[in-house]
Design a protein around this motif. Structure first.
Motif, PDB file in Angstrom:
ATOM      1  N   PHE A  70       2.290   2.520   3.276  1.00  0.00           N
ATOM      2  CA  PHE A  70       2.973   1.423   3.960  1.00  0.00           C
ATOM      3  C   PHE A  70       3.581   1.834   5.303  1.00  0.00           C
ATOM      4  CE2 PHE A  70       6.870  -1.036   4.789  1.00  0.00           C
ATOM      5  CZ  PHE A  70       6.314  -2.284   4.962  1.00  0.00           C
ATOM      6  N   ASP A  76       0.831  -1.196   0.000  1.00  0.00           N
ATOM      7  CA  ASP A  76       0.000   0.000   0.000  1.00  0.00           C
ATOM      8  C   ASP A  76       0.876   1.261   0.000  1.00  0.00           C
ATOM      9  OD1 ASP A  76      -1.748   2.188   1.346  1.00  0.00           O
ATOM     10  OD2 ASP A  76      -3.176   0.579   0.990  1.00  0.00           O
ATOM     11  N   LYS A  77       0.393   2.316  -0.619  1.00  0.00           N
ATOM     12  CA  LYS A  77       1.150   3.573  -0.656  1.00  0.00           C
ATOM     13  C   LYS A  77       1.289   4.191   0.730  1.00  0.00           C
ATOM     14  CE  LYS A  77      -2.875   6.484  -1.783  1.00  0.00           C
ATOM     15  NZ  LYS A  77      -3.433   7.456  -2.764  1.00  0.00           N
ATOM     16  N   GLU A  91       0.675  -4.999   4.116  1.00  0.00           N
ATOM     17  CA  GLU A  91       0.506  -3.822   3.268  1.00  0.00           C
ATOM     18  C   GLU A  91       0.723  -2.500   3.981  1.00  0.00           C
ATOM     19  OE1 GLU A  91      -2.015  -3.440   0.177  1.00  0.00           O
ATOM     20  OE2 GLU A  91      -2.081  -5.553  -0.370  1.00  0.00           O
ATOM     21  N   GLU A 121       6.977   1.290  -3.301  1.00  0.00           N
ATOM     22  CA  GLU A 121       6.030   0.234  -2.911  1.00  0.00           C
ATOM     23  C   GLU A 121       6.288  -1.105  -3.591  1.00  0.00           C
ATOM     24  OE1 GLU A 121       4.207   3.257  -4.268  1.00  0.00           O
ATOM     25  OE2 GLU A 121       4.585   4.111  -2.289  1.00  0.00           O
ATOM     26  N   ALA A 166       7.107  -6.106   4.284  1.00  0.00           N
ATOM     27  CA  ALA A 166       6.770  -5.874   2.878  1.00  0.00           C
ATOM     28  C   ALA A 166       6.974  -7.130   2.049  1.00  0.00           C
ATOM     29  CB  ALA A 166       7.606  -4.723   2.327  1.00  0.00           C
TER      30      ALA A 166
END
Length: 545
Positions: free
Chosen positions: A82, A79-80, A382, A419, A377
């Protein structure tokens, strides 16, 4: 009677040579002159000293480890949001003691985390009452820690009985802080407000939601903090089935407001899933949920801060506890055919109970933190929400608004790691740990690049040779190196980047992060250091900007 020793250094025989027969007898004795013995001893000592000196001063043949990068396509994409951060609800209960959300220094220190979530939650979230018109009405004394021992060690604390108010002014200040620093607030609603029949009383939550809607605050939501441990923390039991129904109730409340009818709802924020009891609680909650959760959240810490030792922070076996917990959660979710729901670490740091005094806010803590980011990660977590930005031994900044070492690591991570997770295999000792992601668009590179990052927790340097899958072995790359060390002690708070002390500028702006640039296929990591390397190559197809 024996003869005196012959001065001739050659052997002599008791009773003479006697027709040269004594060599066949076991009774032969050897005698050496004192001068010969002295020379022999001196020579032996010099030989031993020479061997020792050669061993000490000879160039060490350091083992070359190999990392193979496969950047044809991403392994996965997180996820952006993170890397996100948290403020503990006890800050509100403590009337923001020592923390001014309007202070330019707090804003400056939080700004590098823009684009992430700002979680406001924790143990005291389930004692928070929103009252838009009244001021805060209690103060918690000595609330430096977070009472995590209750949740994680199964102790009956029986101390957190009293509710407290969050005023409209405090709520506005927190949302203004998030807005100024480019973050989205994740708010943890009080789950312990109950009707007589045991269902959730949403009246106070709706007051806060209505106030937020009127002020146009963008928010996402969770309900309850570590509900599987309520018995130990609050002496109240809440079964997972009822909690699932409460989440449906929350969704129905949010649908009354167009701004929030599609807001993310995440949960259930269970603790430390190492036991069957905790996993069963999670499974029961998921089985009975009547909404599609936007993320399954759980909290992860490695050990109790009160019982921590230095070696915990550089021990690969401790680090791998996270891996085992992720596998347990993923297995439980997969068995329910719910592995399409993202997994978040909704609250996490090194040690629960507010962190480990003398360790969690020192250089030594950077290893376990950077490894958590890389391993999470790689294994498909996420979002990782760091507990906490302020307050506690594990805080990212001190009570004097000075960055702790983990803050610097986090800022470098945000700047240098994107990401897209890239598959890379490292053949090395367990104390040398590396991860690979695409490099985000920044001022250092213009074309495709992979950021390799990791650590060396050994007392000797680590040499890593970079190879690409399916490409020639000796290809060289343009590499931008960011080496993080401390030149004092691993228990210091000082951090150096490429031998330059990291300090903020006088106006609290970030310093220039200047890499060492070279053309090579080797990277070198000194003892007890961490690093980020931007490796450029047109063959990194997954990372084309």
């Amino acid at each position: 009677m024996h003869r005196s020793a012959n001065l001739n250094p050659r052997l002599s025989v008791e009773g003479g040579w006697r027709n040269n027969r004594c060599y066949r007898k076991l009774t032969c004795k050897f005698y050496f002159s004192d001068k010969w013995i002295s020379k022999f001893v001196v020579g032996l000592v010099l030989t031993i000293l020479l061997i020792i000196l050669l061993y000490i001063f000879q160039p060490f043949q350091t083992e070359v480890n190999i990392i193979v990068i496969d950047a044809k396509r991403p392994l996965l994409i997180v996820d952006k949001h993170f890397l996100s951060i948290a403020l503990d609800s006890s800050l509100i209960a403590d009337n923001f003691q020592g923390f001014d959300p309007t202070d330019y220094r707090i804003i400056a220190l939080m700004h590098p985390f823009r684009g992430g979530y700002l979680r406001i939650g924790g143990t005291m979230a389930d004692r928070l009452i929103f009252n838009s018109s009244e001021d805060h009405n209690i103060k918690i004394i000595n609330s430096f820690l977070d009472n995590g021992e209750c949740s994680y060690d199964g102790k009956f604390c029986n101390v957190l009985k009293q509710n407290f108010n969050m005023s409209g002014k405090q709520w506005t200040q927190l949302n203004d802080l998030a807005n100024k620093t480019g973050q989205t607030v994740l708010f943890d609603l009080n789950c312990l407000l109950r009707h007589a029949n045991g269902t959730w009383d949403s009246a106070n939550a709706e007051k806060l939601i209505k106030f937020s809607d009127e002020n146009k605050y963008d928010l996402i939501w969770e309900l309850g903090n570590e509900p599987n441990s309520f018995k130990h923390v609050f002496d109240v039991e809440l079964n997972a089935t009822q909690l699932a129904y409460d989440f449906k109730h929350l969704q129905m409340v949010l649908k009354k407001y167009p701004r929030y009818e599609r807001s993310l709802i995440v949960g259930p924020d269970i603790t430390r899933p190492r036991s069957k009891q905790v996993i069963d609680y999670l499974k029961e909650f998921l089985i009975h949920q009547q909404i599609r959760l936007n993320a399954i959240t759980w909290h992860q810490y490695y050990f109790n801060g009160r019982d921590a030792y230095l070696y915990y922070f550089v021990n690969p076996e401790i680090f791998d506890l996270l891996k085992s917990e992720i596998l347990l959660v993923k297995d439980a979710v997969k068995k329910l055919d719910m592995d399409y729901i993202p997994l978040w670490l909704g609250e996490t740091s090194s040690a629960y109970g507010g962190g480990a005094p003398g360790f969690s806010d020192r250089y030594v803590s950077t290893f376990i933190w950077l490894d958590k980011l890389g391993l999470s990660a790689r294994m498909g977590i996420e979002v990782v929400i760091r507990q906490s930005f302020f307050k506690g031994h594990y805080a990212l900044i001190s009570d004097m608004y000075v960055p702790n070492p983990d803050w610097w690591i986090s800022v470098l991570y945000k700047r240098l790691v994107d990401e897209e997770v890239i598959k890379c295999n490292l053949v090395a000792p367990p104390e040398v740990r590396f991860y690979c992601h695409c490099t985000p668009k920044n001022r250092y590179v213009e074309g495709p690049a992979v950021t390799v990052f990791g650590m060396n927790m050994r007392n000797s340097e680590a040499i890593i040779r970079i190879q690409q899958q399916e490409y020639k072995l000796l290809e060289k790359y343009r590499i931008h190196a960011f080496i993080i060390q401390t030149h004092v002690s691993i228990l210091s708070r000082t951090v150096y980047l490429n031998d330059e002390l990291l300090v903020l500028k006088s106006n609290y702006e970030l310093p220039d992060f200047v890499p060492v640039v070279s053309t090579s296929n080797m990277i070198v990591l000194p003892p007890y250091s961490l690093g980020f390397w931007i490796v450029e190559s047109n063959h990194f197809e997954a990372c084309i900007l």
